[in-house]
Write a protein that holds these residues in place. Structure first.
Motif, PDB file in Angstrom:
ATOM      1  N   LEU A  64       1.056  -1.465   0.536  1.00  0.00           N
ATOM      2  CA  LEU A  64       0.077   0.000   0.192  1.00  0.00           C
ATOM      3  C   LEU A  64       0.980   0.994   0.461  1.00  0.00           C
ATOM      4  CD1 LEU A  64      -2.843   1.431   0.416  1.00  0.00           C
ATOM      5  CD2 LEU A  64      -2.712   1.313   2.368  1.00  0.00           C
ATOM      6  N   ASN A  65       0.812   2.189  -1.413  1.00  0.00           N
ATOM      7  CA  ASN A  65       1.537   3.397  -1.682  1.00  0.00           C
ATOM      8  C   ASN A  65       0.297   4.830  -1.653  1.00  0.00           C
ATOM      9  OD1 ASN A  65       4.336   3.029  -1.177  1.00  0.00           O
ATOM     10  ND2 ASN A  65       3.353   1.339  -2.598  1.00  0.00           N
ATOM     11  N   ASN A  66       0.705   5.988  -0.876  1.00  0.00           N
ATOM     12  CA  ASN A  66       0.534   7.140  -0.542  1.00  0.00           C
ATOM     13  C   ASN A  66       0.598   7.440  -2.386  1.00  0.00           C
ATOM     14  OD1 ASN A  66      -0.399   9.851  -1.177  1.00  0.00           O
ATOM     15  ND2 ASN A  66       0.020   9.643   0.639  1.00  0.00           N
ATOM     16  N   ASN A  67       0.146   7.403  -3.322  1.00  0.00           N
ATOM     17  CA  ASN A  67       0.382   8.188  -5.088  1.00  0.00           C
ATOM     18  C   ASN A  67       0.167   9.157  -4.519  1.00  0.00           C
ATOM     19  OD1 ASN A  67       0.855   8.001  -7.705  1.00  0.00           O
ATOM     20  ND2 ASN A  67       0.941   5.881  -8.461  1.00  0.00           N
ATOM     21  N   HIS A  68       0.528  10.153  -4.985  1.00  0.00           N
ATOM     22  CA  HIS A  68       0.008  11.447  -5.671  1.00  0.00           C
ATOM     23  C   HIS A  68      -1.417  11.723  -4.639  1.00  0.00           C
ATOM     24  CE1 HIS A  68       1.989  11.892  -8.960  1.00  0.00           C
ATOM     25  NE2 HIS A  68       1.627  10.598  -9.865  1.00  0.00           N
ATOM     26  N   GLY A  69      -1.046  11.764  -3.350  1.00  0.00           N
ATOM     27  CA  GLY A  69      -2.564  11.687  -2.472  1.00  0.00           C
ATOM     28  C   GLY A  69      -2.980  10.893  -2.362  1.00  0.00           C
ATOM     29  N   GLY A  70      -3.383   9.627  -2.810  1.00  0.00           N
ATOM     30  CA  GLY A  70      -4.450   8.586  -2.667  1.00  0.00           C
ATOM     31  C   GLY A  70      -3.377   7.157  -2.733  1.00  0.00           C
ATOM     32  N   TYR A  71      -4.308   7.181  -1.873  1.00  0.00           N
ATOM     33  CA  TYR A  71      -4.173   5.569  -1.586  1.00  0.00           C
ATOM     34  C   TYR A  71      -4.297   4.220  -2.669  1.00  0.00           C
ATOM     35  CZ  TYR A  71      -2.114   7.017   2.710  1.00  0.00           C
ATOM     36  OH  TYR A  71      -1.034   7.436   3.856  1.00  0.00           O
ATOM     37  N   VAL A  72      -2.549   4.197  -3.246  1.00  0.00           N
ATOM     38  CA  VAL A  72      -2.681   2.477  -3.464  1.00  0.00           C
ATOM     39  C   VAL A  72      -2.654   1.510  -3.351  1.00  0.00           C
ATOM     40  CG1 VAL A  72      -2.851   2.242  -6.253  1.00  0.00           C
ATOM     41  CG2 VAL A  72      -3.109   4.056  -6.085  1.00  0.00           C
ATOM     42  N   SER A  73      -3.484  -0.381  -3.572  1.00  0.00           N
ATOM     43  CA  SER A  73      -2.940  -1.024  -3.238  1.00  0.00           C
ATOM     44  C   SER A  73      -2.439  -2.067  -4.056  1.00  0.00           C
ATOM     45  CB  SER A  73      -4.009  -1.829  -2.691  1.00  0.00           C
ATOM     46  OG  SER A  73      -3.495  -3.034  -1.538  1.00  0.00           O
ATOM     47  N   LEU A  74      -0.941  -2.398  -4.307  1.00  0.00           N
ATOM     48  CA  LEU A  74      -0.456  -3.080  -5.132  1.00  0.00           C
ATOM     49  C   LEU A  74      -1.744  -4.963  -5.138  1.00  0.00           C
ATOM     50  CD1 LEU A  74       2.539  -2.951  -5.433  1.00  0.00           C
ATOM     51  CD2 LEU A  74       1.562  -1.346  -6.676  1.00  0.00           C
ATOM     52  N   SER A  75      -1.620  -5.563  -6.696  1.00  0.00           N
ATOM     53  CA  SER A  75      -2.104  -6.819  -6.077  1.00  0.00           C
ATOM     54  C   SER A  75      -1.306  -7.489  -5.912  1.00  0.00           C
ATOM     55  CB  SER A  75      -2.674  -7.109  -7.824  1.00  0.00           C
ATOM     56  OG  SER A  75      -1.884  -7.424  -8.932  1.00  0.00           O
ATOM     57  N   ARG A  76      -2.065  -8.175  -5.615  1.00  0.00           N
ATOM     58  CA  ARG A  76      -0.568 -10.094  -5.777  1.00  0.00           C
ATOM     59  C   ARG A  76       0.893 -10.096  -6.940  1.00  0.00           C
ATOM     60  NH1 ARG A  76       1.163 -14.809  -6.621  1.00  0.00           N
ATOM     61  NH2 ARG A  76      -0.734 -15.048  -8.381  1.00  0.00           N
ATOM     62  N   VAL A  77      -0.196 -10.432  -7.550  1.00  0.00           N
ATOM     63  CA  VAL A  77       1.091 -10.431  -8.614  1.00  0.00           C
ATOM     64  C   VAL A  77       1.446  -8.744  -8.994  1.00  0.00           C
ATOM     65  CG1 VAL A  77       0.822 -10.908 -11.891  1.00  0.00           C
ATOM     66  CG2 VAL A  77      -0.292 -11.609  -9.711  1.00  0.00           C
ATOM     67  N   GLU A  78       1.112  -8.210  -8.766  1.00  0.00           N
ATOM     68  CA  GLU A  78       1.643  -6.483  -8.844  1.00  0.00           C
ATOM     69  C   GLU A  78       3.080  -6.667  -7.819  1.00  0.00           C
ATOM     70  OE1 GLU A  78      -1.384  -3.781 -11.586  1.00  0.00           O
ATOM     71  OE2 GLU A  78      -1.079  -3.879  -8.802  1.00  0.00           O
ATOM     72  N   HIS A  79       2.723  -7.199  -6.945  1.00  0.00           N
ATOM     73  CA  HIS A  79       3.974  -7.370  -5.077  1.00  0.00           C
ATOM     74  C   HIS A  79       4.934  -8.171  -5.517  1.00  0.00           C
ATOM     75  CE1 HIS A  79       5.292  -6.941  -1.513  1.00  0.00           C
ATOM     76  NE2 HIS A  79       5.165  -5.901  -1.248  1.00  0.00           N
ATOM     77  N   ILE A  80       4.538  -9.156  -6.127  1.00  0.00           N
ATOM     78  CA  ILE A  80       5.450 -10.436  -6.383  1.00  0.00           C
ATOM     79  C   ILE A  80       7.063 -10.121  -7.695  1.00  0.00           C
ATOM     80  CG2 ILE A  80       6.018 -12.421  -7.874  1.00  0.00           C
ATOM     81  CD1 ILE A  80       4.966 -13.000  -5.028  1.00  0.00           C
ATOM     82  N   LYS A  81       5.920  -8.811  -8.879  1.00  0.00           N
ATOM     83  CA  LYS A  81       6.702  -8.915  -9.476  1.00  0.00           C
ATOM     84  C   LYS A  81       7.472  -7.563  -9.212  1.00  0.00           C
ATOM     85  CE  LYS A  81       6.552  -6.340 -14.244  1.00  0.00           C
ATOM     86  NZ  LYS A  81       7.557  -5.164 -13.494  1.00  0.00           N
ATOM     87  N   LEU A  82       7.485  -6.655  -8.577  1.00  0.00           N
ATOM     88  CA  LEU A  82       8.392  -6.149  -7.001  1.00  0.00           C
ATOM     89  C   LEU A  82       8.852  -5.919  -6.498  1.00  0.00           C
ATOM     90  CD1 LEU A  82       8.405  -2.420  -6.634  1.00  0.00           C
ATOM     91  CD2 LEU A  82       6.872  -3.488  -4.766  1.00  0.00           C
TER      92      LEU A  82
END
Length: 210
Positions: free
Chosen positions: A48-66
């Protein structure tokens, strides 16, 4: 091995930032420590990250990639040092600190297929990783939560405070459970006393890490 590292896990009020700061201080004062240090805060690896003032949560696939991208970076740095041949820890060793990494993933996706996160953890072990799970006791949870940004809690109701406390304690329990099945060696440290220097000495001078 030319590389070793610490992964700091825990809830927001458990003291990760304070321990990270103390690790940096300890490392700077150790004459035998690695000159090459990589420190990545939670914004480079958490879900979970603050992206330009709004919180955005990565999906499982996105987080594994990260997570894989961050590990690939460390592997390439280590491979470069290894190919240059034998050297002292200070001259060519690499020390890294990661914040909110594999346990953050396990806690967020506890019912998902573990094959991918197991593979990531195996790579972390090969890179000399040691996980530190920072926790606090239930009786000090309210004080610790309020101490971070006290002005925000002035008008909070008791129910709202209790909700935050329960979230903290529940998250801690999930992280403990996931640490038990993780392949990365994990040490739980209670930070009630806020003795950051003592905690860092325990981390950095342990027989399985120093």
């Amino acid at each position: 091995m030319h590389i070793r590292g610490v992964i700091l896990e825990g809830y927001s009020n458990a003291g990760k930032t304070s321990v990270l700061r103390a690790i940096k201080q300890y490392q700077s004062q150790d004459e035998t420590a690695e000159r090459s240090v990589v420190i990545l805060g939670e914004h480079y690896s958490q879900i979970l990250n603050n992206n330009h003032g709004g919180y955005v949560s990565l999906s499982r696939v996105e987080h594994i990639k990260l997570l894989r991208e961050r590990i690939d970076m460390l592997k390439k740095l280590n491979e470069w040092a290894v190919q240059l041949g034998p050297a002292s820890r200070r001259s060519r060793g690499l020390f890294y600190v990661l914040e909110r990494f594999h346990l953050n993933h396990r806690a967020a996706f506890p019912n998902s297929n573990n094959i991918e996160i197991n593979e990531i953890e195996e790579q972390l072990v090969s890179l000399g990783a040691k996980c530190i799970l920072l926790t606090i006791s239930p009786e000090i949870a309210e004080d610790r939560i309020k101490s971070r940004q006290p002005n925000e809690w002035v008008n909070k109701t008791k129910d709202e405070v209790n909700l935050s406390i329960n979230e903290l304690l529940n998250t801690q329990n999930v992280l403990r459970q996931q640490a038990e099945i993780s392949k990365v060696p994990t040490l739980e440290i209670n930070t009630d006393d806020k003795d950051w220097i003592k905690y860092v000495r325990t981390i950095m001078e342990g027989n399985d890490f120093a």
